[in-house]
Design a protein around this motif. Structure first.
Motif, PDB file in Angstrom:
ATOM      1  N   SER A  94       0.829  -1.569  -0.358  1.00  0.00           N
ATOM      2  CA  SER A  94      -0.043  -0.143   0.088  1.00  0.00           C
ATOM      3  C   SER A  94       0.613   0.999  -0.106  1.00  0.00           C
ATOM      4  O   SER A  94       0.639   2.102  -0.497  1.00  0.00           O
ATOM      5  N   GLU A  95       2.553   0.915   0.114  1.00  0.00           N
ATOM      6  CA  GLU A  95       2.426   2.614   0.410  1.00  0.00           C
ATOM      7  C   GLU A  95       4.493   2.483   0.148  1.00  0.00           C
ATOM      8  O   GLU A  95       5.091   3.122  -0.156  1.00  0.00           O
ATOM      9  N   GLY A 118      -6.430  -3.157  -3.039  1.00  0.00           N
ATOM     10  CA  GLY A 118      -6.908  -1.773  -3.105  1.00  0.00           C
ATOM     11  C   GLY A 118      -6.195  -0.568  -2.159  1.00  0.00           C
ATOM     12  O   GLY A 118      -6.945   0.742  -3.062  1.00  0.00           O
ATOM     13  N   ASN A 119      -5.951  -1.065  -1.129  1.00  0.00           N
ATOM     14  CA  ASN A 119      -5.264   0.278  -0.914  1.00  0.00           C
ATOM     15  C   ASN A 119      -3.981   1.277  -1.533  1.00  0.00           C
ATOM     16  O   ASN A 119      -3.338   1.730  -1.319  1.00  0.00           O
ATOM     17  N   ALA A 120      -3.501  -0.058  -2.197  1.00  0.00           N
ATOM     18  CA  ALA A 120      -1.970   0.888  -3.210  1.00  0.00           C
ATOM     19  C   ALA A 120      -2.134   1.733  -3.559  1.00  0.00           C
ATOM     20  O   ALA A 120      -3.130   1.880  -4.335  1.00  0.00           O
ATOM     21  N   LEU A 139     -13.798  -7.156  -5.081  1.00  0.00           N
ATOM     22  CA  LEU A 139     -14.325  -6.418  -6.731  1.00  0.00           C
ATOM     23  C   LEU A 139     -14.564  -4.880  -5.624  1.00  0.00           C
ATOM     24  O   LEU A 139     -13.967  -3.616  -6.181  1.00  0.00           O
ATOM     25  N   ALA A 140     -15.303  -4.722  -4.416  1.00  0.00           N
ATOM     26  CA  ALA A 140     -15.685  -3.436  -3.723  1.00  0.00           C
ATOM     27  C   ALA A 140     -14.953  -3.196  -3.231  1.00  0.00           C
ATOM     28  O   ALA A 140     -14.210  -1.854  -3.157  1.00  0.00           O
ATOM     29  N   LEU A 141     -14.248  -3.933  -3.237  1.00  0.00           N
ATOM     30  CA  LEU A 141     -12.590  -3.937  -1.445  1.00  0.00           C
ATOM     31  C   LEU A 141     -12.264  -2.303  -2.743  1.00  0.00           C
ATOM     32  O   LEU A 141     -10.890  -1.837  -2.645  1.00  0.00           O
ATOM     33  N   LEU A 142     -11.557  -3.491  -4.249  1.00  0.00           N
ATOM     34  CA  LEU A 142     -10.183  -2.929  -4.861  1.00  0.00           C
ATOM     35  C   LEU A 142     -11.024  -2.107  -5.105  1.00  0.00           C
ATOM     36  O   LEU A 142      -9.683  -0.095  -5.482  1.00  0.00           O
ATOM     37  N   ALA A 143     -12.134  -1.294  -5.599  1.00  0.00           N
ATOM     38  CA  ALA A 143     -13.127  -0.509  -6.395  1.00  0.00           C
ATOM     39  C   ALA A 143     -12.669   0.908  -4.580  1.00  0.00           C
ATOM     40  O   ALA A 143     -13.031   2.250  -5.305  1.00  0.00           O
ATOM     41  N   SER A 144     -12.873   0.382  -3.965  1.00  0.00           N
ATOM     42  CA  SER A 144     -13.417   1.727  -2.956  1.00  0.00           C
ATOM     43  C   SER A 144     -12.010   2.216  -2.396  1.00  0.00           C
ATOM     44  O   SER A 144     -11.964   3.045  -1.137  1.00  0.00           O
TER      45      SER A 144
END
Length: 308
Positions: A94-95, A118-120, A139-144
């Motif tokens: 993510s970071e 998703g947080n990347a 998919l919802a987690l990727l898009a959020s």
């Protein structure tokens, strides 16, 4: 143990420190040698990679941009000897500076990993083709997360546990240019297809073998995706000439794949080609060569290349 590629000038230090690309053959030995390659930009491994390995890579190689853990690319078959999916939610990216992540056919990747991905905050290319455990929740987690503001290419072909409910979330990806939904099953229909048409940045789209995608999706794409350059509809058997002709006035389309689609005529193709002046290539099934009149084939060939 490893294969090294793309060395830069060694004037600034030992040779081992200047390699930017590395292919890992024995991941268990990563702690023994990776510290010698702090300037890595690209790392590839087709053997099992654990969470511990991935976190070690992220910590040791802060400049890494491309992480290729594609199992099938090397072996040609999917298998259980791939990325350890037991705790992927802590992938450690993510970071990081990661721009490309290829997890194709890593069949243990499940929804738990999607939140971390998703947080990347810099990822531009994400390949999850054949990751069978991904669902609508994934998919919802990727898009959020932050990913929705940076991702340009997403490949989720063969993820057949998803449906329209999951595809609807992809509308949140405001920079997406290339999307592959091939072979995602019967539950991806025009509801999802029309939702995808809301992504106006799309340039390349693959809907192959989505048999419940029909003309409604094509009409929406033609009207709402002005930058679309390529669309692959192989095996989309519900598509008819009406959907194809919707692109007659499109200003960007260059490539159209219609192999294994049969509910249209040569006249439909001719009308679309005459109107879509940017079109350069149409791919048709070889059997269609027999029932499209030669004169129409010749007329179409004046405007674009016919491939069979």
């Amino acid at each position: 143990m490893t294969e090294n590629h793309s060395p830069k000038s060694a004037s600034n230090g030992p040779e081992s420190r200047v390699f930017t690309d590395l292919r890992v053959l024995e991941p268990n030995l990563l702690p023994n040698f990776l510290l010698r390659f702090p300037n890595l930009v690209s790392l590839e491994s087709s053997r099992v990679i654990t969470n511990t390995h991935i976190k070690f890579i992220a910590k040791t190689c802060p400049n890494i941009e491309v992480l290729n853990l594609n199992y099938q690319k090397t072996y040609g078959i999917p298998g259980w000897d791939d990325v350890d999916g037991s705790g992927d939610a802590k992938l450690g990216i993510s970071e990081s500076n990661l721009t490309t992540l290829d997890l194709a056919d890593c069949i243990r990747i499940a929804d738990e990993a999607r939140k971390a991905i998703g947080n990347a905050n810099s990822l531009q290319v994400l390949i999850l083709r054949g990751c069978w455990l991904i669902t609508n929740t994934g998919l919802a987690l990727l898009a959020s997360g932050s990913l929705s503001r940076t991702l340009q290419e997403l490949d989720i072909a063969e993820c057949n546990r998803i449906s329209d409910d999951g595809v609807l979330h992809l509308r949140e990806m405001c920079c997406l240019e290339k999307l592959n939904l091939a072979n995602c099953g019967l539950d991806v229909t025009d509801t999802g297809g029309v939702a995808i048409a809301a992504i106006q940045t799309l340039k390349g789209l693959t809907f192959s073998w989505l048999i419940n995608i029909s003309d409604a999706t094509l009409v929406a794409l033609a009207q709402n995706c002005p930058n679309l350059v390529s669309i692959e509809l192989r095996g989309c058997e519900s598509i008819t000439g009406d959907g194809i002709c919707a692109f007659a006035n499109h200003k960007s389309l260059e490539s159209l794949v219609l192999a294994s689609c049969y509910k249209f005529s040569g006249e439909d193709l001719q009308e679309m080609v005459r109107g879509c002046q940017t079109l350069r290539r149409i791919v048709l099934d070889k059997r269609q060569r027999m029932w499209i009149p030669v004169t129409i084939q010749e007329n179409i060939s004046k405007f674009c290349r016919l491939e069979w």
